[in-house]
Enzyme design. Structure first.
Site, PDB file in Angstrom:
ATOM      1  CG  ASN A   9      41.620  46.408  43.009  1.00 58.09           C
ATOM      2  OD1 ASN A   9      41.470  47.632  42.957  1.00 58.09           O
ATOM      3  ND2 ASN A   9      42.158  45.702  42.025  1.00 58.09           N
ATOM      4  CE  LYS A  11      39.267  44.680  39.690  1.00 55.08           C
ATOM      5  NZ  LYS A  11      39.419  43.705  38.639  1.00 55.08           N
ATOM      6  CG  HIS A  94      45.513  44.591  39.434  1.00 56.53           C
ATOM      7  ND1 HIS A  94      44.880  44.347  38.239  1.00 56.53           N
ATOM      8  CD2 HIS A  94      44.737  44.045  40.401  1.00 56.53           C
ATOM      9  CE1 HIS A  94      43.751  43.691  38.482  1.00 56.53           C
ATOM     10  NE2 HIS A  94      43.645  43.489  39.789  1.00 56.53           N
ATOM     11  CD  GLU A  96      41.826  44.975  36.266  1.00 54.08           C
ATOM     12  OE1 GLU A  96      41.774  45.981  36.987  1.00 54.08           O
ATOM     13  OE2 GLU A  96      41.059  43.997  36.410  1.00 54.08           O
ATOM     14  CD  GLU A 166      44.582  39.856  42.041  1.00 54.90           C
ATOM     15  OE1 GLU A 166      43.562  39.885  42.735  1.00 54.90           O
ATOM     16  OE2 GLU A 166      44.883  40.766  41.247  1.00 54.90           O
ATOM     17  N   GLY A 172      37.788  38.995  37.341  1.00 51.24           N
ATOM     18  CA  GLY A 172      36.581  39.596  36.785  1.00 51.24           C
ATOM     19  C   GLY A 172      35.820  38.696  35.825  1.00 51.24           C
ATOM     20  CB  SER A 211      36.223  35.144  40.129  1.00 48.08           C
ATOM     21  OG  SER A 211      36.250  35.878  38.915  1.00 48.08           O
TER      22      SER A 211
HETATM   23  C1  PEP Z   1      41.210  42.004  41.295  1.00 49.39           C
HETATM   24  O1  PEP Z   1      41.024  42.867  40.456  1.00 49.39           O
HETATM   25  O2  PEP Z   1      42.221  42.070  42.013  1.00 49.39           O
HETATM   26  C2  PEP Z   1      40.240  40.932  41.400  1.00 49.39           C
HETATM   27  C3  PEP Z   1      40.577  39.870  42.066  1.00 49.39           C
HETATM   28  O3  PEP Z   1      39.043  41.125  40.774  1.00 49.39           O
HETATM   29  P1  PEP Z   1      37.752  40.146  40.839  1.00 49.39           P
HETATM   30  O4  PEP Z   1      37.585  39.738  42.281  1.00 49.39           O
HETATM   31  O5  PEP Z   1      36.628  40.978  40.350  1.00 49.39           O
HETATM   32  O6  PEP Z   1      38.060  38.980  39.978  1.00 49.39           O
END
Ligand code: PEP
Length: 249
Positions: A9, A11, A94, A96, A166, A172, A211
């Site tokens: 992703n 973003k 997601h 976000e 997630e 992040g 992460s």
């Molecule tokens: C994500 O945004 O789906 C995600 C898992 O981000 P990160 O790996 O940066 O935590």
């Protein structure tokens, strides 16, 4: 039975020019085992990505879509456009989008139904916030999000659905769920899918995201319930993404 998937992703990163550069790097990756690789660039970079990835095994995904076919929805993108670009997967719900763009279980569900009807595969994101984890209600939260997202999905469509667990507090932040906790929560999510679809739940891929990186991918991917990863930050660096898609090697 379930083909593992590693999805990046990207973003709001990588302009069209930068997208081509990263796609060229990713095309050089030698994949040493059976894994589906998906990348999800920004909407405005999808055309560049679709051109750059021609002839490669890497599959194209988008990060969001509107649930209507077309019309007065300024700033949004529709399924028909993604179809022309060769998009196969669409990330939906997601955290976000839920946090900054007021997406709800209801809008996520509308999007899931629309993209399945249009022949795409949704990657439906679910996950608990830190305070929900601390209150001990992780399973309740993620199972409710899962069932709400799947409401009205036909039995014949369910194997096209991918779910990404997630934890919001892990996205992040550099904080990852322990492999065991991630595995246990994904087992609970599969249980929710089983309540709706019986044994068909075994066909649904459930990824971990939050992460996940080149250092922790081996342990996470060794868990029996974890069918893959949705990767944010680490998917923007070709060497790290190479290591992740070749997890366990
Ligand atoms: C994500 O945004 O789906 C995600 C898992 O981000 P990160 O790996 O940066 O935590």
């Amino acid at each position: 039975m379930r083909k593992p998937m590693i999805a990046g992703n990207w973003k709001m990163n990588k302009t069209p020019t930068e997208t081509v550069a990263l796609a060229e790097e990713l095309k050089k990756i030698r994949v040493l085992h059976n894994v589906e690789i998906v990348v999800c660039p920004m909407t405005v970079s999808l055309f560049a990505a679709s051109q750059a990835l021609k002839g490669s095994e890497i599959v194209l995904g988008a990060q969001n879509v509107h649930f209507e076919d077309k019309g007065a929805f300024t700033g949004e993108a529709n399924c028909a456009s993604y179809k022309e670009l060769g998009v196969k997967y669409i990330i939906l719900g997601h955290s976000e989008r839920r946090q900054y763009f007021a997406e709800t279980n209801e809008t996520v569900n509308k999007k899931v139904l629309k993209v399945l009807e249009q022949g795409f595969r949704p990657i439906v994101c679910v996950g608990e916030k830190l305070e929900e984890k601390q209150a001990g209600i992780t399973n309740e939260v993620v199972c409710l999000q899962t069932k709400a997202a799947l409401c009205g999905v036909e039995r014949s469509q369910i194997d096209n659905v991918v779910i990404a667990y997630e934890p919001v507090w892990a996205i992040g932040t550099g904080m990852t769920a322990t492999a065991k906790d991630a595995n246990d929560t994904i087992r609970a999510i599969r249980g929710a899918v089983r309540e709706m679809y019986g044994d068909l739940a075994e066909q649904v891929r459930i990824l971990y995201g939050g992460s996940m990186n080149d250092k922790n991918c081996d342990e996470l991917m060794s868990q029996p319930e974890i069918d893959g990863g949705l990767i944010g930050g680490a998917s923007l660096v070709a060497e790290k993404f190479d290591r992740i898609v070749n997890y366990g090697r």
